[in-house]
Design an enzyme around this catalytic site. Sequence first.
Site, short mmCIF file in Angstrom:
data_model
loop_
_atom_site.label_atom_id
_atom_site.label_comp_id
_atom_site.label_asym_id
_atom_site.label_seq_id
_atom_site.Cartn_x
_atom_site.Cartn_y
_atom_site.Cartn_z
N GLY A 91 -2.00 -9.74 4.34
CA GLY A 91 -2.41 -11.02 3.75
C GLY A 91 -1.24 -11.87 3.31
N ASN A 207 -4.30 1.92 2.12
CA ASN A 207 -3.61 1.26 1.01
C ASN A 207 -4.42 1.56 -0.26
OD1 ASN A 207 -1.72 -0.62 2.69
ND2 ASN A 207 -3.75 -0.85 3.61
N CYS A 234 0.23 -7.25 -2.79
CA CYS A 234 -0.47 -6.90 -1.54
C CYS A 234 -1.65 -7.85 -1.41
CB CYS A 234 -0.93 -5.45 -1.58
SG CYS A 234 -1.81 -4.92 -0.09
N SER A 236 -3.95 -8.30 1.17
CA SER A 236 -5.22 -7.68 1.59
C SER A 236 -5.74 -6.75 0.49
CB SER A 236 -5.03 -6.92 2.90
OG SER A 236 -3.99 -5.96 2.78
N GLY A 237 -4.78 -6.17 -0.28
CA GLY A 237 -5.18 -5.31 -1.40
C GLY A 237 -5.86 -6.10 -2.50
N1 LIG Z 1 0.57 -1.76 4.30
C1 LIG Z 1 -0.55 -2.48 4.91
C2 LIG Z 1 -0.04 -3.70 5.71
C3 LIG Z 1 0.55 -4.76 4.79
C4 LIG Z 1 -0.46 -5.27 3.80
C5 LIG Z 1 0.10 -6.10 2.65
N2 LIG Z 1 1.51 -6.30 2.63
C6 LIG Z 1 -0.68 -7.40 2.48
O1 LIG Z 1 -0.12 -8.37 1.95
O2 LIG Z 1 -1.88 -7.41 2.84
C7 LIG Z 1 -1.32 -1.51 5.85
O3 LIG Z 1 -0.73 -0.53 6.31
O4 LIG Z 1 -2.50 -1.79 6.10
#
Ligand SMILES: N[C@H](CCC[C@H](N)C(=O)O)C(=O)O
Length: 327
Positions: A91, A207, A234, A236-237
């Site tokens: 994200g 995650n 993060c 998406s988190g």
């Molecule tokens: N580590 C995550 C990818 C990066 C997600 C994160 N950096 C964001 O901003 O959504 C995964 O393996 O699904």
Amino acid sequence: MSGEADMSQSRRSQGPMLNFTKMHGLGNDFMVVDAISQPFRLRPEMIRELADRNFGIGFDQLLVVEPPGLPDVDFRYRIFNSDGSEVEQCGNGARCFARFVRDQRLTNKKVIRVQTAKGVIELRVGRAGMVTVDMGVPELNPPAIPFAADRRKDVYTVELGGDTVELSAVSMGNPHGVLLVDDVDTAPVGEYGPRLENHPRFPARANIGFLQIVDRTHVRLRVFERGSGETMACGSGACAAVVAGCLRGLLDNRVDVELKGGRLVIEWQGEGAPVMMEGPTASVFEGQLRLPADQPPRRRKSTRHSDAKSGTNRQNNRHRQPATSRP
Ligand SMILES: N[C@H](CCC[C@H](N)C(=O)O)C(=O)O
């Protein structure tokens, strides 16, 4: 600022120069590469080397801009964690991607459609580096997350050694487990993060978010990311955490998510609706990198990238579970 790094071990093995930009979204940092204007192909071990904060450039994720693979999208967006695994979504990276393609004059659009390994997302460029991302509809059915469960629940009980933890399981294109904690500052991120990231109930790893509810419109969040460890933020988190909080009836539709690196605004109108994320972007420096000569030139014909061993079929298929490569 600009800098030049030399990853070729000796002058004999000098390969091509690679231009890149170092960016971040709330301290979640990226090496961003335009693979349209220059040949580009990196093996997982090379990505791991470049991601190293002492011996390489240092980043949480590598973001790659490729030509579109579908008629109604502007670019393909590929994402690699610092462990070299290719993944489906990032994200914070999506916001930086939107800023990068405009800064590099690859487009002058303000609404940019990009194809990820799990579908198409829409990036909307705002003022002063702010970008809003339609992150798509969250996936809650266990097999599609993927998460091992006999039926879908809002909260699952997971055995963890001698303990049990309660978590929500959500996919934003990438898998997330979300635990409620009283205080993120004292949450067991370092202990539970890696154990849950690699838990057998998450067959593609996950995650892991540690969510503190401040009130119905304000939360605090720390995320132990799959393939990168704890990051400053993060995206998406943050989306997965708001979905989890809403499913538990604890949050309203628009939530300020406070992360170590800063604040995101997340909106979700409920099941079947997309999650909207708004946040900042920053471009830190431009760099040049001399690759080792043994980095094979990019195959232009292939429509299937095996080099990243991602198992992700290049054809865009929303329902295909791209396996992430384990380093
Ligand atoms: N580590 C995550 C990818 C990066 C997600 C994160 N950096 C964001 O901003 O959504 C995964 O393996 O699904």
